[in-house]
Design a protein around this motif. Structure first.
Motif: not given
Length: 269
Positions: A235-237, A245-246, A262-265
């Motif tokens: 995992x990284x941001x 984005x995570x 992926x999950x955006x802010x």
């Protein structure tokens, strides 16, 4: 769609096969534990990440099913070199067994000419020469009965987009082998799931995004292709156009593909 609904939907597919369904049951038991151990960031939606873990398990199982279908097809072609177009069509259609995941099986000669098609009894002759297709070129000189994952293409027979999964047919030589191809709609490899509007899952193969359950701009594809994806999961941001984005991923050792969540802010709100 709930996790239970996805499981039921997958288990009821006609051609899943007892061995694959039992494998799913065994592997699903590890998902909850793995989700707890993976380094998810605090802002990530727990429900969405559990859906991602399930998508990974079901997605890799569909690759396993595809491999089984291709091996059965390769065996048929190898054992019946003189079969006519009608016989080949019926046999490959039987192997596909009305699959709701895969579109068709194609059998190509050693020169790349379409011999049998499980979908069309009489294929369109003007599009029968597929010798220039990369999925044929990559497989014809490869090790027999090893599945090769290709890049998405538009079918000349169907006019529809598909991911080609190809395999060389064992005929006693290492070069210029016949090839069988399974045509797979991209969405078939990413079981449907309800996720937040800012979340998505993609499959990356050899540095290329081959499927995604969210429309991706070229910049987003470039970002996903450029990720290091070290190890079996991580995992990284990252920053994309100024937005945090995570990104989390899991790699399949069997097929060397990476499922990326992926999950955006703002996605967990």
């Amino acid at each position: 769609m709930s996790i239970a609904r996805i499981l039921v939907d997958f288990a009821l597919r006609k051609n899943a096969g007892d061995r694959l369904v039992k494998d799913i049951v065994r592997r699903i038991a590890a998902v909850a534990l793995l989700a707890a151990l993976l380094p998810w960031s605090g802002g990530v939606n727990a429900q969405d990440t559990s859906e991602f873990q399930l998508i990974f398990e079901l997605g890799t199982s569909r690759f396993a099913l595809a491999e089984h279908v291709l091996r059965s097809s390769a065996d048929y072609v190898a054992e019946n070199p003189e079969a006519g177009a009608g016989q080949g069509h019926v046999a490959l259609k039987g192997i596909l067994n009305s699959s709701q995941h895969f579109r068709s099986i194609l059998a190509l000669s050693e020169s790349g000419v379409l011999k049998y098609d499980s979908f069309n009894l009489v294929p369109y002759e003007g599009a029968a020469d597929l010798g220039d297709r990369s999925y044929f070129k990559d497989a014809t000189n490869a090790k027999a009965k090893v599945m090769i994952i290709g890049s998405p293409v538009i079918g000349r027979q169907s006019g529809q987009s598909f991911i080609p999964l190809s395999m060389a047919v064992p005929v006693g030589r290492a070069k210029k082998q016949p090839v069988v191809v399974l045509t797979v709609p991209p969405e078939a490899l990413l079981p449907k799931a309800h996720m937040c509007p800012f979340c998505g899952v993609s499959i990356v193969s050899d540095g290329e995004v081959i499927a995604s359950n969210r429309p991706l701009s070229e910049i987003n594809k470039t970002v996903l292709r450029g990720m290091p994806y070290e190890g079996l999961y991580g995992a990284r941001e990252i920053k994309v156009r100024g937005m945090s984005v995570a990104v989390h991923w899991r790699r399949s050792k069997e097929y060397n593909i990476v499922f990326v969540y992926f999950e955006a802010e703002g996605g967990s709100e």
